[in-house]
Design a protein around this motif. Structure first.
Motif, PDB file in Angstrom:
ATOM      1  N   LEU A  89       5.480  -1.889 -10.012  1.00 44.88           N
ATOM      2  CA  LEU A  89       4.084  -1.711  -9.596  1.00 44.88           C
ATOM      3  C   LEU A  89       3.153  -2.578 -10.436  1.00 44.88           C
ATOM      4  CD1 LEU A  89       3.918   2.152  -9.019  1.00 44.88           C
ATOM      5  CD2 LEU A  89       4.096   0.360  -7.289  1.00 44.88           C
ATOM      6  N   ALA A  90       3.464  -2.725 -11.711  1.00 42.42           N
ATOM      7  CA  ALA A  90       2.636  -3.567 -12.582  1.00 42.42           C
ATOM      8  C   ALA A  90       2.713  -5.030 -12.173  1.00 42.42           C
ATOM      9  CB  ALA A  90       3.072  -3.398 -14.030  1.00 42.42           C
ATOM     10  N   ALA A  91       3.856  -5.415 -11.597  1.00 40.52           N
ATOM     11  CA  ALA A  91       4.056  -6.814 -11.211  1.00 40.52           C
ATOM     12  C   ALA A  91       3.556  -7.120  -9.808  1.00 40.52           C
ATOM     13  CB  ALA A  91       5.542  -7.165 -11.309  1.00 40.52           C
ATOM     14  N   HIS A  92       3.256  -6.089  -9.017  1.00 36.13           N
ATOM     15  CA  HIS A  92       2.844  -6.302  -7.625  1.00 36.13           C
ATOM     16  C   HIS A  92       1.633  -5.411  -7.319  1.00 36.13           C
ATOM     17  CE1 HIS A  92       6.519  -8.561  -6.632  1.00 36.13           C
ATOM     18  NE2 HIS A  92       7.145  -7.687  -7.390  1.00 36.13           N
ATOM     19  N   SER A  93       0.469  -6.008  -7.276  1.00 31.16           N
ATOM     20  CA  SER A  93      -0.743  -5.239  -6.990  1.00 31.16           C
ATOM     21  C   SER A  93      -0.890  -4.940  -5.501  1.00 31.16           C
ATOM     22  CB  SER A  93      -1.984  -5.988  -7.492  1.00 31.16           C
ATOM     23  OG  SER A  93      -2.071  -7.271  -6.881  1.00 31.16           O
ATOM     24  N   ASP A  94      -0.272  -5.759  -4.650  1.00 31.24           N
ATOM     25  CA  ASP A  94      -0.321  -5.545  -3.208  1.00 31.24           C
ATOM     26  C   ASP A  94       0.691  -4.474  -2.823  1.00 31.24           C
ATOM     27  OD1 ASP A  94      -1.106  -6.744  -0.376  1.00 31.24           O
ATOM     28  OD2 ASP A  94       1.078  -6.513  -0.409  1.00 31.24           O
ATOM     29  N   VAL A  95       0.248  -3.470  -2.065  1.00 33.79           N
ATOM     30  CA  VAL A  95       1.131  -2.339  -1.763  1.00 33.79           C
ATOM     31  C   VAL A  95       2.317  -2.732  -0.883  1.00 33.79           C
ATOM     32  CG1 VAL A  95      -0.571  -0.511  -2.132  1.00 33.79           C
ATOM     33  CG2 VAL A  95      -0.433  -1.633   0.116  1.00 33.79           C
ATOM     34  N   VAL A  96       2.134  -3.676   0.011  1.00 28.60           N
ATOM     35  CA  VAL A  96       3.249  -4.143   0.841  1.00 28.60           C
ATOM     36  C   VAL A  96       4.306  -4.817  -0.022  1.00 28.60           C
ATOM     37  CG1 VAL A  96       3.933  -5.810   2.596  1.00 28.60           C
ATOM     38  CG2 VAL A  96       1.943  -4.379   2.975  1.00 28.60           C
ATOM     39  N   GLU A  97       3.864  -5.691  -0.898  1.00 27.66           N
ATOM     40  CA  GLU A  97       4.808  -6.389  -1.769  1.00 27.66           C
ATOM     41  C   GLU A  97       5.472  -5.420  -2.736  1.00 27.66           C
ATOM     42  OE1 GLU A  97       5.859  -9.507  -1.457  1.00 27.66           O
ATOM     43  OE2 GLU A  97       4.639  -9.494   0.359  1.00 27.66           O
ATOM     44  N   ALA A  98       4.732  -4.426  -3.197  1.00 22.46           N
ATOM     45  CA  ALA A  98       5.302  -3.432  -4.107  1.00 22.46           C
ATOM     46  C   ALA A  98       6.390  -2.622  -3.417  1.00 22.46           C
ATOM     47  CB  ALA A  98       4.207  -2.512  -4.641  1.00 22.46           C
ATOM     48  N   ALA A  99       6.114  -2.184  -2.185  1.00 24.12           N
ATOM     49  CA  ALA A  99       7.112  -1.418  -1.436  1.00 24.12           C
ATOM     50  C   ALA A  99       8.360  -2.254  -1.187  1.00 24.12           C
ATOM     51  CB  ALA A  99       6.524  -0.932  -0.117  1.00 24.12           C
ATOM     52  N   LYS A 100       8.151  -3.499  -0.823  1.00 21.35           N
ATOM     53  CA  LYS A 100       9.278  -4.397  -0.569  1.00 21.35           C
ATOM     54  C   LYS A 100      10.093  -4.630  -1.836  1.00 21.35           C
ATOM     55  CE  LYS A 100      10.302  -9.043   1.231  1.00 21.35           C
ATOM     56  NZ  LYS A 100       9.697 -10.293   1.782  1.00 21.35           N
ATOM     57  N   ALA A 101       9.405  -4.844  -2.959  1.00 24.75           N
ATOM     58  CA  ALA A 101      10.097  -5.106  -4.219  1.00 24.75           C
ATOM     59  C   ALA A 101      10.913  -3.903  -4.664  1.00 24.75           C
ATOM     60  CB  ALA A 101       9.082  -5.488  -5.299  1.00 24.75           C
ATOM     61  N   LEU A 102      10.372  -2.708  -4.509  1.00 22.57           N
ATOM     62  CA  LEU A 102      11.097  -1.503  -4.903  1.00 22.57           C
ATOM     63  C   LEU A 102      12.321  -1.274  -4.011  1.00 22.57           C
ATOM     64  CD1 LEU A 102       8.161   0.952  -5.688  1.00 22.57           C
ATOM     65  CD2 LEU A 102       9.874   0.115  -7.311  1.00 22.57           C
ATOM     66  N   ALA A 103      12.154  -1.495  -2.712  1.00 22.98           N
ATOM     67  CA  ALA A 103      13.280  -1.320  -1.794  1.00 22.98           C
ATOM     68  C   ALA A 103      14.389  -2.330  -2.080  1.00 22.98           C
ATOM     69  CB  ALA A 103      12.813  -1.437  -0.349  1.00 22.98           C
TER      70      ALA A 103
END
Length: 310
Positions: A233-247
């Motif tokens: 989450l710290a590395a991705h402020s955009d929620v779409v990118e954050a969700a994608k990165a976590l998945a």
């Protein structure tokens, strides 16, 4: 994806509903993302109100890509925003039952009942009514979160889908999994005897602008540690990118036989490990858990600053 069915005497089902568990079909296609910004209508412009800005990402189990997996979810812009995830119990496949039918119908029913007056914007009641309306054979774990415009988020959960609230780089709230025994979580079911809305863990959290929530099926939390969630989450402020990165992180961990995952750590704590002779050689049970992975990332924003969905 829980493996074990709790009490497997099964009711006759008469529903053939196949629900696509999302506002957009993009949610139902493997490895697709979507962004949803939910702005509450402002009855009083001078009053500060909040809502969710949400990104989602779904990666099915590698062996279930063609069917889209057994997870289901929905998002709604009602009031401050409603999000929910259900995870179909895979053990039903051994009885020639598609495990995705129950979770998809459960989420379809919940989505249609969000604004119901009897639900009264209460996630536990929403689970009760959605479960009662679900006719497919099967069972599923489920979690629902409903945000009030004043920042109060109400959560109800049955089983091991989870939710985290992150504020200024710290997790300030976590749900706790419910299980009968390892890999057999509490689950809403078509069975006569089983868990109901009364077994849900119900919580209330006061959110403020800038908070981030992460909701997901156990495919996320079995493969990703809380510290890794905070880092992504710290590395991705955009929620779409954050969700994608976590998945994607969860997916990568699930395929790594050497990764010491939350799932294998719990397994070892329950006495499940490699044979004794391997222990003598210094080996231990490791690896991620192959599963459907559903991730919903929501940022709490001011309704005045959040665009209306189109």
């Amino acid at each position: 994806m829980a493996n074990s069915i709790y009490r497997a005497s099964i009711l006759q089902s008469y529903s053939q509903l196949l629900f696509q568990p999302c506002l957009s079909n993009k949610h139902c296609v493997p490895k697709k993302t979507n962004l949803l910004c939910f702005a509450s209508s402002q009855l009083n412009p001078a009053r500060s109100e909040v809502s969710f800005c949400i990104g989602t990402h779904l990666i099915p189990h590698p062996n279930k890509v063609e069917r889209g997996g057994e997870d289901a979810f929905f998002v709604s812009n009602f009031k401050g925003g409603v999000i929910a995830v259900a995870d179909g119990v895979s053990g039903w496949a051994e009885q020639n039952v598609d495990p995705s039918l129950f979770s998809k119908e459960l989420m379809a029913n919940a989505s249609s009942l969000v604004g119901n007056l009897e639900v009264n914007y209460d996630p536990q009641i929403l689970i009760r009514k959605a479960h009662a309306a679900t006719c497919s054979k099967g069972s599923a774990t489920a979690i629902v979160a409903m945000l009030e415009r004043n920042g109060t988020m109400k959560v109800a959960s049955v089983g091991d889908c989870g939710l985290r609230v992150i504020r200024k780089g710290q997790i300030i709230f976590s749900t706790t999994p419910q299980e009968h025994y390892f890999d057999c979580p509490y689950q809403l079911s078509s069975e006569l005897v089983g868990q109901t809305y009364l077994d849900a863990v119900v919580s209330s959290v006061e959110l403020v602008e800038g908070d981030t929530i992460v909701m997901g099926s156990d495919g996320l939390f079995d493969n990703v540690f809380d510290g890794e969630i905070v880092s992504k989450l710290a590395a991705h402020s955009d929620v779409v990118e954050a969700a994608k990165a976590l998945a994607k992180l969860a997916s990568n961990h699930s395929l790594d036989s050497r990764f010491d995952s939350p799932y294998t750590i719990e397994a070892r704590s329950k006495g499940l490990d490699v044979p004794f002779w391997k222990k003598i050689l210094g080996m231990k049970l490791t690896g991620g858990k192959l599963d459907d992975i559903t991730v919903i990332v929501g940022q709490v924003v001011s309704s005045a600053a959040s665009p209306q969905p189109t």
